[in-house]
Design a protein around this motif. Structure first.
Motif, short mmCIF file in Angstrom:
data_model
loop_
_atom_site.label_atom_id
_atom_site.label_comp_id
_atom_site.label_asym_id
_atom_site.label_seq_id
_atom_site.Cartn_x
_atom_site.Cartn_y
_atom_site.Cartn_z
N LEU A 30 81.06 55.70 67.97
CA LEU A 30 80.87 54.55 68.85
C LEU A 30 79.74 53.66 68.34
O LEU A 30 79.86 52.43 68.33
N ALA A 31 78.65 54.27 67.90
CA ALA A 31 77.52 53.51 67.36
C ALA A 31 77.96 52.67 66.16
O ALA A 31 77.62 51.49 66.04
N LEU A 32 78.72 53.28 65.26
CA LEU A 32 79.19 52.58 64.06
C LEU A 32 80.14 51.44 64.42
O LEU A 32 80.11 50.36 63.83
N THR A 33 81.00 51.69 65.42
CA THR A 33 81.94 50.66 65.86
C THR A 33 81.21 49.49 66.49
O THR A 33 81.54 48.32 66.23
N LEU A 34 80.21 49.78 67.30
CA LEU A 34 79.42 48.71 67.92
C LEU A 34 78.71 47.88 66.86
O LEU A 34 78.63 46.65 66.96
N GLY A 35 78.19 48.56 65.85
CA GLY A 35 77.51 47.85 64.77
C GLY A 35 78.43 46.85 64.08
O GLY A 35 78.04 45.71 63.79
N LYS A 36 79.68 47.26 63.85
CA LYS A 36 80.66 46.36 63.22
C LYS A 36 81.01 45.19 64.14
O LYS A 36 81.39 44.11 63.68
N GLY A 38 78.88 43.67 65.88
CA GLY A 38 77.73 42.79 65.94
C GLY A 38 76.73 43.16 67.00
O GLY A 38 75.75 42.43 67.22
N VAL A 39 76.93 44.30 67.68
CA VAL A 39 75.98 44.77 68.68
C VAL A 39 74.97 45.68 68.00
O VAL A 39 75.32 46.74 67.49
N ARG A 40 73.72 45.25 67.95
CA ARG A 40 72.68 46.03 67.28
C ARG A 40 72.42 47.31 68.08
O ARG A 40 72.05 47.24 69.25
N THR A 41 72.60 48.45 67.43
CA THR A 41 72.62 49.72 68.13
C THR A 41 71.69 50.75 67.49
O THR A 41 71.65 50.88 66.26
N ILE A 42 70.95 51.47 68.33
CA ILE A 42 70.19 52.63 67.88
C ILE A 42 70.76 53.84 68.59
O ILE A 42 70.99 53.83 69.80
N ILE A 43 71.01 54.91 67.83
CA ILE A 43 71.45 56.16 68.42
C ILE A 43 70.30 57.16 68.36
O ILE A 43 69.73 57.40 67.29
N LEU A 44 69.94 57.69 69.50
CA LEU A 44 68.84 58.64 69.62
C LEU A 44 69.41 60.02 69.83
O LEU A 44 70.22 60.24 70.74
N SER A 81 68.00 53.61 58.84
CA SER A 81 69.09 52.64 58.81
C SER A 81 70.37 53.34 58.35
O SER A 81 70.41 53.95 57.28
N VAL A 82 71.42 53.24 59.17
CA VAL A 82 72.69 53.90 58.87
C VAL A 82 73.65 52.92 58.21
O VAL A 82 74.27 53.20 57.18
N GLN A 83 73.81 51.77 58.82
CA GLN A 83 74.60 50.67 58.28
C GLN A 83 74.08 49.40 58.95
O GLN A 83 73.17 49.45 59.77
N GLU A 84 74.65 48.27 58.61
CA GLU A 84 74.21 47.03 59.24
C GLU A 84 74.35 47.14 60.76
O GLU A 84 75.38 47.56 61.27
N ASN A 85 73.28 46.80 61.46
CA ASN A 85 73.22 46.82 62.93
C ASN A 85 73.14 48.22 63.55
O ASN A 85 73.15 48.35 64.78
N VAL A 86 73.05 49.27 62.74
CA VAL A 86 73.02 50.63 63.29
C VAL A 86 71.83 51.41 62.71
O VAL A 86 71.67 51.50 61.49
N TYR A 87 71.02 51.98 63.62
CA TYR A 87 69.89 52.82 63.25
C TYR A 87 69.99 54.16 63.97
O TYR A 87 70.55 54.25 65.05
N ILE A 232 84.73 55.65 59.52
CA ILE A 232 84.45 55.24 58.14
C ILE A 232 85.49 55.82 57.19
O ILE A 232 86.05 55.11 56.34
N SER A 233 85.78 57.12 57.33
CA SER A 233 86.73 57.76 56.42
C SER A 233 88.17 57.34 56.68
O SER A 233 88.98 57.24 55.75
N HIS A 234 88.50 57.09 57.95
CA HIS A 234 89.88 56.70 58.32
C HIS A 234 89.81 55.58 59.37
O HIS A 234 90.12 55.80 60.55
N PRO A 235 89.41 54.39 58.98
CA PRO A 235 89.19 53.31 59.95
C PRO A 235 90.45 52.85 60.69
O PRO A 235 90.34 52.25 61.77
N ASP A 236 91.63 53.14 60.15
CA ASP A 236 92.87 52.69 60.79
C ASP A 236 93.62 53.81 61.51
O ASP A 236 94.75 53.59 61.98
N CYS A 237 93.01 54.98 61.62
CA CYS A 237 93.70 56.08 62.31
C CYS A 237 93.68 55.86 63.82
O CYS A 237 92.95 55.01 64.33
N GLU A 238 94.49 56.63 64.54
CA GLU A 238 94.61 56.45 65.99
C GLU A 238 93.27 56.68 66.70
O GLU A 238 92.93 55.97 67.64
N ALA A 239 92.51 57.69 66.26
CA ALA A 239 91.22 57.98 66.90
C ALA A 239 90.26 56.80 66.75
O ALA A 239 89.54 56.45 67.69
#
Length: 282
Positions: A30-36, A38-44, A81-87, A232-239
């Motif tokens: 969810l954090a990675l999806t939000l980052g894509k 454009g929602v700047r996200t930190i996961i604690l 930093s994990v990816q753009e917009n995600v920490y 990331i590994s399967h961006p187009d899968c059902e999950a």
């Protein structure tokens, strides 16, 4: 850095009541999806026992929040930093240790934590499994609670048990979302959600928003073996598609590509003050 939202960081506690339902997997993806989006996200990582958010990201940070509390490191030193917009913010036992500081040091630490407002719009808190007090404390302190369960009867029971623990002794967050993981179909997800929603309404007087579901998908297991989040590994899968729908459903899809539309909460200072109050009541 210029403030890009009105209000402050919005905090979301992600909890399950039972282990093995995919709570941490949802938090990370969810954090990675939000980052894509454009929602700047930190996961604690709020699991005060067995932290594993870093493992799911394939990261192994040397420092955690405990180092900041001891004064050995600055918050910027431990933020990863994990990816753009995600920490990622490694928690360790640091958040609980805050309660043992004197008032002056607590306030100083809260001021430092407030600098997170510069990095993100949303703080996702991945908690430990079970109906433990630390999980309840995070749920009470946050702006929103995201409950995760699977169709397994014990998972449903424990999910309701956590909700009951939060609502009976304390005031439940005004926002309550539900995600059903590892379902076979839309029909199964709706049946599980309906059961929980009706029970919560009848016995606790609480309304729960059905935020979405994640279909059982073999790509998820493949991603675990690869040591990568499945978005990331399967961006187009059902999950991955299901997580994208959940992100849009919870975090306001209209114009979400604009950061101006990111959720606005009570801010990190208010979250820390509520958290400290609950830890000190132990």
């Amino acid at each position: 850095m210029k403030k890009r939202i009105a209000g402050g960081i919005k905090t979301y506690t992600i909890a399950s009541g039972k282990g093995g339902v995919g709570k941490t997997s949802l938090s990370v993806n969810l954090a990675l999806t939000l980052g894509k989006m454009g929602v700047r996200t930190i996961i604690l990582d709020g699991d005060l026992g067995l932290a594993n958010v870093d493992v799911m990201f394939g990261l192994y940070p040397k420092y955690h929040l405990g180092y900041v509390i001891k004064g050995d490191k600055k918050l910027s030193d431990i933020l990863v930093s994990v990816q753009e917009n995600v920490y990622m913010l490694p928690g360790g036992t640091g958040l609980q240790e805050m309660a043992d500081l004197d008032a002056k040091r607590q306030l100083k630490l809260i001021e430092e934590l407030a600098s997170l407002e510069e990095y993100c719009d949303v703080l996702l808190i991945d908690t430990g499994a079970g109906v433990h007090r630390s999980v309840v404390v995070f749920a009470i302190a946050s702006d929103s609670l995201l409950l995760v369960t699977s169709p397994d009867p014990t998972a449903i029971r424990d999910c309701y048990g956590l909700l009951k623990a939060v609502s009976v002794k304390y005031s439940a967050p005004s926002e309550l979302h539900l995600v059903i993981n590892m379902v076979k179909s839309d029909k199964e997800a709706k049946e599980v959600a309906s059961r929980l929603q009706l029970t919560a309404k009848d016995f606790l007087g609480i309304d729960i928003n059905m935020a979405g579901y994640i279909l059982k998908d073999f790509h998820v297991e493949e991603a675990v073996k690869m040591g990568m989040p499945f978005v990331i590994s399967h961006p187009d899968c059902e999950a991955s598609k299901c997580v994208a729908w959940i992100a849009k459903n919870i975090f306001n899809p209209e114009g979400v590509d604009s950061v101006l539309d990111a959720p606005s909460g009570r801010g990190i200072k208010a979250f820390c003050m509520r958290l400290l109050k609950q830890f000190q009541l132990r």
